[in-house]
Design a protein around this motif. Structure first.
Motif, PDB file in Angstrom:
ATOM      1  N   ILE A 157       0.838  -1.201   0.000  1.00 30.72           N
ATOM      2  CA  ILE A 157       0.000   0.000   0.000  1.00 30.72           C
ATOM      3  C   ILE A 157       0.872   1.250   0.000  1.00 30.72           C
ATOM      4  O   ILE A 157       0.636   2.199  -0.745  1.00 30.72           O
ATOM      5  CB  ILE A 157      -0.963  -0.018   1.194  1.00 30.72           C
ATOM      6  CG1 ILE A 157      -1.966  -1.141   0.974  1.00 30.72           C
ATOM      7  CG2 ILE A 157      -1.621   1.340   1.370  1.00 30.72           C
ATOM      8  CD1 ILE A 157      -3.225  -1.037   1.768  1.00 30.72           C
ATOM      9  N   ARG A 158       1.902   1.197   0.856  1.00 28.30           N
ATOM     10  CA  ARG A 158       2.800   2.362   0.927  1.00 28.30           C
ATOM     11  C   ARG A 158       3.464   2.594  -0.430  1.00 28.30           C
ATOM     12  O   ARG A 158       3.548   3.727  -0.918  1.00 28.30           O
ATOM     13  CB  ARG A 158       3.854   2.074   1.983  1.00 28.30           C
ATOM     14  CG  ARG A 158       4.931   3.124   2.108  1.00 28.30           C
ATOM     15  CD  ARG A 158       5.811   2.741   3.255  1.00 28.30           C
ATOM     16  NE  ARG A 158       6.980   3.572   3.392  1.00 28.30           N
ATOM     17  CZ  ARG A 158       7.868   3.392   4.358  1.00 28.30           C
ATOM     18  NH1 ARG A 158       7.704   2.428   5.241  1.00 28.30           N
ATOM     19  NH2 ARG A 158       8.924   4.182   4.431  1.00 28.30           N
ATOM     20  N   PHE A 159       3.933   1.515  -1.025  1.00 27.27           N
ATOM     21  CA  PHE A 159       4.672   1.651  -2.277  1.00 27.27           C
ATOM     22  C   PHE A 159       3.745   2.066  -3.419  1.00 27.27           C
ATOM     23  O   PHE A 159       4.015   3.032  -4.147  1.00 27.27           O
ATOM     24  CB  PHE A 159       5.364   0.324  -2.591  1.00 27.27           C
ATOM     25  CG  PHE A 159       6.197   0.359  -3.832  1.00 27.27           C
ATOM     26  CD1 PHE A 159       5.894  -0.458  -4.912  1.00 27.27           C
ATOM     27  CD2 PHE A 159       7.278   1.222  -3.926  1.00 27.27           C
ATOM     28  CE1 PHE A 159       6.668  -0.418  -6.059  1.00 27.27           C
ATOM     29  CE2 PHE A 159       8.051   1.267  -5.079  1.00 27.27           C
ATOM     30  CZ  PHE A 159       7.742   0.441  -6.149  1.00 27.27           C
ATOM     31  N   ASN A 160       2.663   1.347  -3.605  1.00 28.53           N
ATOM     32  CA  ASN A 160       1.800   1.632  -4.746  1.00 28.53           C
ATOM     33  C   ASN A 160       0.921   2.857  -4.517  1.00 28.53           C
ATOM     34  O   ASN A 160       0.678   3.634  -5.439  1.00 28.53           O
ATOM     35  CB  ASN A 160       0.964   0.400  -5.067  1.00 28.53           C
ATOM     36  CG  ASN A 160       1.834  -0.741  -5.558  1.00 28.53           C
ATOM     37  OD1 ASN A 160       2.420  -0.654  -6.627  1.00 28.53           O
ATOM     38  ND2 ASN A 160       1.948  -1.799  -4.763  1.00 28.53           N
ATOM     39  N   GLY A 161       0.478   3.050  -3.264  1.00 26.30           N
ATOM     40  CA  GLY A 161      -0.275   4.261  -2.943  1.00 26.30           C
ATOM     41  C   GLY A 161       0.592   5.492  -3.099  1.00 26.30           C
ATOM     42  O   GLY A 161       0.175   6.510  -3.673  1.00 26.30           O
TER      43      GLY A 161
ATOM     44  N   ASN B 252      12.310   5.851  -2.585  1.00 24.96           N
ATOM     45  CA  ASN B 252      11.344   4.982  -3.267  1.00 24.96           C
ATOM     46  C   ASN B 252      10.067   5.742  -3.620  1.00 24.96           C
ATOM     47  O   ASN B 252      10.141   6.759  -4.282  1.00 24.96           O
ATOM     48  CB  ASN B 252      11.092   3.733  -2.428  1.00 24.96           C
ATOM     49  CG  ASN B 252      12.359   2.931  -2.248  1.00 24.96           C
ATOM     50  OD1 ASN B 252      13.237   2.941  -3.111  1.00 24.96           O
ATOM     51  ND2 ASN B 252      12.494   2.264  -1.117  1.00 24.96           N
ATOM     52  N   GLN B 253       8.886   5.269  -3.202  1.00 24.14           N
ATOM     53  CA  GLN B 253       7.655   6.011  -3.497  1.00 24.14           C
ATOM     54  C   GLN B 253       7.034   6.594  -2.243  1.00 24.14           C
ATOM     55  O   GLN B 253       5.852   6.955  -2.223  1.00 24.14           O
ATOM     56  CB  GLN B 253       6.639   5.126  -4.242  1.00 24.14           C
ATOM     57  CG  GLN B 253       7.056   4.725  -5.640  1.00 24.14           C
ATOM     58  CD  GLN B 253       7.196   5.901  -6.610  1.00 24.14           C
ATOM     59  OE1 GLN B 253       6.812   7.033  -6.304  1.00 24.14           O
ATOM     60  NE2 GLN B 253       7.775   5.649  -7.769  1.00 24.14           N
ATOM     61  N   ASP B 254       7.846   6.739  -1.181  1.00 25.49           N
ATOM     62  CA  ASP B 254       7.301   7.322   0.046  1.00 25.49           C
ATOM     63  C   ASP B 254       6.727   8.706  -0.265  1.00 25.49           C
ATOM     64  O   ASP B 254       7.452   9.575  -0.751  1.00 25.49           O
ATOM     65  CB  ASP B 254       8.395   7.432   1.110  1.00 25.49           C
ATOM     66  CG  ASP B 254       8.833   6.069   1.627  1.00 25.49           C
ATOM     67  OD1 ASP B 254       9.739   6.025   2.476  1.00 25.49           O
ATOM     68  OD2 ASP B 254       8.258   5.041   1.188  1.00 25.49           O
ATOM     69  N   PRO B 255       5.458   8.943   0.012  1.00 27.25           N
ATOM     70  CA  PRO B 255       4.855  10.224  -0.354  1.00 27.25           C
ATOM     71  C   PRO B 255       5.199  11.293   0.675  1.00 27.25           C
ATOM     72  O   PRO B 255       5.306  11.004   1.863  1.00 27.25           O
ATOM     73  CB  PRO B 255       3.353   9.918  -0.350  1.00 27.25           C
ATOM     74  CG  PRO B 255       3.192   8.788   0.604  1.00 27.25           C
ATOM     75  CD  PRO B 255       4.496   8.037   0.657  1.00 27.25           C
ATOM     76  N   LEU B 256       5.331  12.533   0.206  1.00 24.32           N
ATOM     77  CA  LEU B 256       5.852  13.593   1.062  1.00 24.32           C
ATOM     78  C   LEU B 256       4.976  13.837   2.284  1.00 24.32           C
ATOM     79  O   LEU B 256       5.471  13.895   3.420  1.00 24.32           O
ATOM     80  CB  LEU B 256       5.997  14.896   0.260  1.00 24.32           C
ATOM     81  CG  LEU B 256       6.679  16.022   1.034  1.00 24.32           C
ATOM     82  CD1 LEU B 256       8.145  15.720   1.266  1.00 24.32           C
ATOM     83  CD2 LEU B 256       6.528  17.352   0.296  1.00 24.32           C
ATOM     84  N   MET B 257       3.661  13.969   2.054  1.00 26.76           N
ATOM     85  CA  MET B 257       2.776  14.346   3.154  1.00 26.76           C
ATOM     86  C   MET B 257       2.789  13.289   4.251  1.00 26.76           C
ATOM     87  O   MET B 257       3.011  13.593   5.422  1.00 26.76           O
ATOM     88  CB  MET B 257       1.352  14.549   2.615  1.00 26.76           C
ATOM     89  CG  MET B 257       0.293  14.664   3.680  1.00 26.76           C
ATOM     90  SD  MET B 257       0.573  16.035   4.799  1.00 26.76           S
ATOM     91  CE  MET B 257      -0.201  17.343   3.895  1.00 26.76           C
ATOM     92  N   ALA B 258       2.596  12.039   3.895  1.00 30.44           N
ATOM     93  CA  ALA B 258       2.515  10.986   4.908  1.00 30.44           C
ATOM     94  C   ALA B 258       3.853  10.767   5.602  1.00 30.44           C
ATOM     95  O   ALA B 258       3.913  10.365   6.758  1.00 30.44           O
ATOM     96  CB  ALA B 258       2.044   9.683   4.265  1.00 30.44           C
TER      97      ALA B 258
END
Lengths: 219, 201
Positions: free
Chosen positions: A86-90, A164-170
């Motif tokens: 979820i973390r990666f694809n989200g 990786n795909q860690d999103p900034l806000m979260a």
């Protein structure tokens, strides 16, 4: 005029429909694949959007289904097992959705108005912002993103890289304004190993209107 | 004082076609690997590390190691290693003691390939898949970026005997996002002789 039908829709039907959550979908690219040439090639844009981003969307939907099933079954181990996906694809879906809007065939030039002021306040000049972001983006090891973000708490702009795909806000609590994708897939077909050339070219297609809108929306 | 060499690849850039394309081999070796080598030398200059061999440097990498050393020593070592795990005329299947160990640990060579390929797909972002020996047993692990299982910082430590590079630069020109396809093709160029030699030590 408040009819019974309106009330019914508002109180019952809409909440029920929302509970049957719609799947995530790939957003349309707001410009033709070739329109960012010569700075980002059509091949890259097509593959990046229709393959990489689309895969994040599909895999996010699949992961959320697994999450739903595990949650319903009270399977905590199953819930935990799906967190990475979820973390990666989200994150991939969030990040790329922002990225497409951050770019434009009519982009380039320089930011104006409030965004300009905020940049000069924080970095001294627009040129300094660019060079700081390029330094950060060059330094990202492996796969990741470099962001211009906004801190609501400190009321200032910040440059930060996430892996990786860690999103900034979260990941940081910062509001994403402008992202530069430095995964190799973002530039390899055109620039090969020469990431610095990609980082030089991308400023020609940055959509400062979009960045300014995001700053405005964050306050 | 140790002289760190940038060794020859050992085969022509096009020798692994059609499974790994010539352009990828050329850029991977002469640009990516070479850059890790150059930056590695720069990172350890005038430090005690410049008196170790590369394995010695790698084995010391922990939380406190500057990222310039971790990434570039890792990149230098990992690619030295990887070029020996593939070859135009290598042993395409394991034999002897290694084959026995693979069968007893994983059930079959097919199962091992599946496990390593799955690990390659599951490695989000950049990294390597490894077949390691740990406590005299074979294990499949993956590490991020330019880490490897010899580093103290690795969550599973062991002695690598075979590796697959799953950084996008290892396959993108030919396979783009289709990493699973690259992993399938990889088995056509694997060189099990290297693993056999390392395993027998």
């Amino acid at each position: 005029m408040f009819s019974l039908r309106t009330s019914l829709r508002r109180q019952i039907i809409r909440p029920v429909l929302c509970a049957l959550r719609a799947k995530h979908t790939l957003p349309k690219l707001p410009y033709p694949y070739e329109s960012l040439e010569p700075h980002i090639s059509a091949d890259i844009m097509k593959t990046h959007h229709t393959k990489h981003h689309a895969t994040y969307v599909n895999n996010l939907n699949a992961a959320e289904e697994k999450l739903q099933a595990a949650t319903t079954a009270g399977d905590v181990s199953g819930v935990i097992a799906v967190q990475g996906a979820i973390r990666f694809n989200g994150g991939g879906h969030i990040n790329h959705s922002i990225f497409w809007s951050n770019l434009s065939p009519n982009g380039g030039g320089e930011p104006q108005g409030e965004l300009r002021d905020a940049i000069e306040r924080e970095f001294g000049s627009f040129a300094n912002l660019q060079s700081n972001m390029v330094t950060a983006a060059t330094g990202v090891q492996g796969s990741g993103w470099t962001w211009l973000g906004y801190s609501r708490e400190q009321k200032r702009l910040v440059i930060v890289s996430c892996p990786n795909q860690d999103p900034l806000m979260a990941t940081t609590g910062l509001i994403p304004l402008l992202g530069i994708d430095v995964w190799e897939h973002a530039y390899y077909l055109q620039y090969k190993n020469v990431r610095p050339d990609y980082l030089k070219a991308i400023w020609n297609v940055v959509n400062w209107n979009n960045v300014a809108e995001r700053l405005l929306a964050s306050k | 004082k140790i002289m760190f060499e940038f060794k020859e690849l050992g085969y022509a850039y096009d020798a692994l076609e059609p499974y790994i394309d010539a352009k990828t081999m050329e850029i991977h070796y002469s640009k990516h690997h070479k850059t890790y080598y150059d930056k590695f030398l720069a990172s350890i200059g005038d430090t005690p590390m410049e008196n170790l061999n590369i394995e010695g440097v790698i084995e010391q990498v922990d939380d406190n190691t500057p990222s310039a050393i971790r990434n570039n020593a890792g990149g230098y070592f990992n690619h030295n290693f990887f070029w020996k795990c593939i070859a135009p005329n290598g042993a395409r299947e394991p034999e002897g003691n290694l084959a026995d160990a693979i069968n007893s640990t994983f059930g079959s060579y097919e199962n091992l390939k599946t496990k390593m390929s799955e690990a390659g797909v599951a490695r989000f972002g950049s990294g390597f898949v490894w077949l390691i020996v740990k406590d005299n047993k074979l294990q499949v692990v993956s590490t991020p970026n330019q880490d490897n299982p010899l580093m103290k910082i690795s969550s599973i430590q062991g002695t690598p005997i075979m590796a697959i590079d799953v950084w996008e630069h290892a396959y993108y020109l030919k396979y783009q996002n289709r990493r699973p396809e690259y992993l399938k093709a990889f088995w056509n160029v694997v060189n099990w002789s290297t693993a056999a030699a390392l395993f027998s030590k």
